[in-house]
Design an enzyme around this catalytic site. Structure first.
Site, mmCIF file in Angstrom:
data_model
loop_
_atom_site.group_PDB
_atom_site.id
_atom_site.type_symbol
_atom_site.label_atom_id
_atom_site.label_comp_id
_atom_site.label_asym_id
_atom_site.label_seq_id
_atom_site.Cartn_x
_atom_site.Cartn_y
_atom_site.Cartn_z
ATOM 1 N N CYS A 188 0.731 -1.375 0.062
ATOM 2 C CA CYS A 188 -0.097 -0.273 -0.067
ATOM 3 C C CYS A 188 0.750 0.900 0.283
ATOM 4 C CB CYS A 188 -0.828 -0.128 1.195
ATOM 5 S SG CYS A 188 -1.768 1.633 0.942
ATOM 6 N N CYS A 241 -0.604 4.139 2.173
ATOM 7 C CA CYS A 241 -0.287 4.154 3.985
ATOM 8 C C CYS A 241 -0.825 3.274 4.729
ATOM 9 C CB CYS A 241 -2.235 4.341 4.387
ATOM 10 S SG CYS A 241 -3.676 4.551 3.242
ATOM 11 N N SER A 242 -1.448 2.114 4.544
ATOM 12 C CA SER A 242 -1.341 0.787 4.608
ATOM 13 C C SER A 242 -2.082 0.157 5.156
ATOM 14 C CB SER A 242 -0.602 1.004 6.085
ATOM 15 O OG SER A 242 -1.260 1.411 7.023
ATOM 16 N N CYS A 243 -2.938 -0.486 3.726
ATOM 17 C CA CYS A 243 -3.702 -0.877 3.650
ATOM 18 C C CYS A 243 -4.164 -2.288 3.788
ATOM 19 C CB CYS A 243 -4.830 -0.160 2.770
ATOM 20 S SG CYS A 243 -5.376 1.560 2.404
#
Lengths: 110, 213
Positions: free
Chosen positions: B115, B118-120
């Protein structure tokens, strides 16, 4: 820093500190309840991760969770109707409550 | 010669006995207490989430999904067609992961998930993402130089195997279905699930180890 983990190592703790778990829980719960859209949350977190305040810190999980807190403060201000001034005041209230509560007593806001 | 300053000594004494938490702790307390007061969340819901993701929800869920896809061709088809619907049959408690897409590795293709924003991550079936997945370095380099990143994980992808990098979003997340290793014929779902690693489901692992016979 980026370091692939050792796949043979025993599983460690998921969170290093309770505040990290609480921040993630708050974010996911707000999204699941529909108070914040998934897109707005991803954007706020992405912006926080790219902010000068965060990129100046080491590339670590602690830094990541600090970005989560920043992003939460942004969506509270922009999407939930809780201003940054209110959040700052409440943070100071908690600090005072911790400072003024004797050891062993439950910490409550006045 | 040592000196004694009463004011300074008192300040040090106060600090030593202070139990004021760190700045992020106070900020999270401010956020949570205001969210509860405004009726946005309940403390019970937050506590339940923390317990679930600290103790119960992890990559074993995804591993079960992978194992079933290896054993049940009908499930595999449903999974590749619409992963979010297909995994409902597992009855995992907790919220689903939105629009989920399953990416199947083949002898010719390797899939890698990142991702960049962000950090999906599909954390309702893989648990919390590993630290490296959330690092700025992985988020930047996985797209720019995936083969090099994979090599750092000890995974060498031959030149005749294509590497496809998938950038997760809040709307779409991914799970990689690794190839079933040879030598696992006749294994049941639980035994197969036990060899599926979290990294294989992100794409930073390719060849699963089947362990001692």
């Amino acid at each position: 820093m980026f370091r692939p983990d050792d796949p043979t190592a025993p599983p460690g703790q998921v969170f290093d500190a309770p505040w990290q778990a609480q921040a993630m829980a708050l974010a996911d719960t707000l999204v699941q309840a529909g108070h914040v859209t998934p897109g707005a949350w991803a954007q706020a977190l992405g912006d926080a991760l790219r902010s000068d305040a965060i990129t100046a810190l080491p590339d670590s999980l602690d830094t990541y969770y600090r970005a989560v807190v920043m992003a939460l403060e942004t969506v509270f201000d922009e999407r939930v109707g809780v201003s940054k001034a209110t959040l700052t005041q409440r943070r100071h209230d908690w600090e005072a409550a911790f400072r003024d509560t004797p050891h062993g007593q439950p910490v409550v806001l006045k | 010669m040592p000196t004694f300053e009463p004011k300074r000594a008192a300040a040090i004494h106060r600090d030593l006995h202070s139990h004021v938490p760190s700045d992020p702790v106070l900020r999270v307390k401010a956020l949570e207490s205001l969210a509860v007061e405004r009726g946005l969340v309940t403390s019970e819901r937050i506590d339940a989430w923390v317990e679930a993701y600290s103790e119960h929800i992890g990559p074993k869920r995804g591993a079960q999904v992978v194992a079933r896809s290896w054993l049940d061709p009908g499930f595999r088809t449903r999974l590749l067609d619409d992963a979010a619907s297909a995994i409902r049959e597992f009855g995992f408690e907790g919220d689903a992961t939105g629009d989920l897409k399953a990416l199947e590795n083949t002898p010719e293709d390797h899939h890698l998930v990142v991702c960049t924003l962000c950090s999906c991550y599909p954390f309702s079936i893989l648990g919390m993402s590993p630290a490296w997945y959330r690092s700025a370095e992985y988020r930047a380099r996985a797209v720019r130089e995936p083969r090099k990143v994979l090599a750092e994980f000890g995974v060498t992808i031959p030149d005749d195997v294509s590497v496809q990098v998938w950038d997760s979003t809040s709307e779409r997340r991914y799970i990689v279905i690794p190839q079933r290793p040879a030598g696992t014929e006749g294994w049941d779902e639980d035994r197969l699930a036990a060899i599926v690693t979290r990294n294989a489901m992100i794409g930073t692992d390719r060849h699963l180890e089947i362990g001692a016979p």
